[in-house]
Enzyme design. Structure first.
Site: not given
Ligand code: ADP
Length: 164
Positions: A17, A41, A90, A128
């Site tokens: 992130h 959630k 990803r 996460s």
């Molecule tokens: P996660 O999928 O890790 O629970 P979130 O729901 O908080 O994360 O995702 C928020 C945004 O960050 C989304 O657009 C998701 O595709 C992106 N994202 C999550 N992990 C990564 C990563 N390792 N590299 C790039 N983008 C990411």
């Protein structure tokens, strides 16, 4: 002045992130990291805790701010004066998941554009959820989350150990 919003759960923020936030801060004039507050959630961390964790790790990026929001992203973006949604990709499965969301947001408000940024290959395996799994089983968190947050995440994992 182009303002972008980077929405997500960030429970907790990972290095993947943070890499997206840093790169967006070079491309856009202003970036708001938008922490989704979903009352149905609950995560490991409250929205307030997530906001303060992210603030801690983006403090060196002057054009990045952090807020939490409830309700529709497009409505939050109107409040922020932003028309650009950033999503990190990803894998093709991220794309499959994000595609309908981008189209729904477009349907809700045609002035909003979703833009995708490829994950850094170093972090394309990182989520996460994976971080929480590693923390639960007391694995090494180095390189997965910003080092400033390692203690906090390890401590919080203790609360969930009984649920394994
Ligand atoms: P996660 O999928 O890790 O629970 P979130 O729901 O908080 O994360 O995702 C928020 C945004 O960050 C989304 O657009 C998701 O595709 C992106 N994202 C999550 N992990 C990564 C990563 N390792 N590299 C790039 N983008 C990411």
């Amino acid at each position: 002045m182009i303002k972008a919003v980077y929405p997500g759960s960030f429970d907790p923020i990972t290095k993947g992130h943070l890499d997206i936030i840093r790169r967006c801060s070079y491309v856009f004039d202003e970036v708001t990291v938008a922490v989704l507050n979903n009352p149905n959630k609950t995560g490991w961390f409250s929205p307030e805790e997530r906001v303060s964790q992210i603030e801690k790790v983006v403090s060196a990026l002057p054009n990045v701010k952090v807020k939490s929001f409830t309700g529709l992203l497009v409505d939050f973006m109107d409040e922020e004066g932003s028309d650009v949604i950033i999503k990190g990709l990803r894998s093709t499965s991220d794309f499959d998941y994000e595609c309908p969301m981008a189209l729904i947001n477009k349907k809700l408000n045609k002035s909003k554009e979703t833009m995708f940024m490829m994950s850094n290959s170093k972090y394309s395996y990182l989520s996460s959820t994976a971080v929480k799994q590693v923390a639960l089983f007391k694995g090494c968190l180095q390189g997965l989350i910003p080092s400033e947050l390692e203690f906090e995440v390890r401590e919080r994992a203790k609360k969930y150990e009984g649920e394994i």
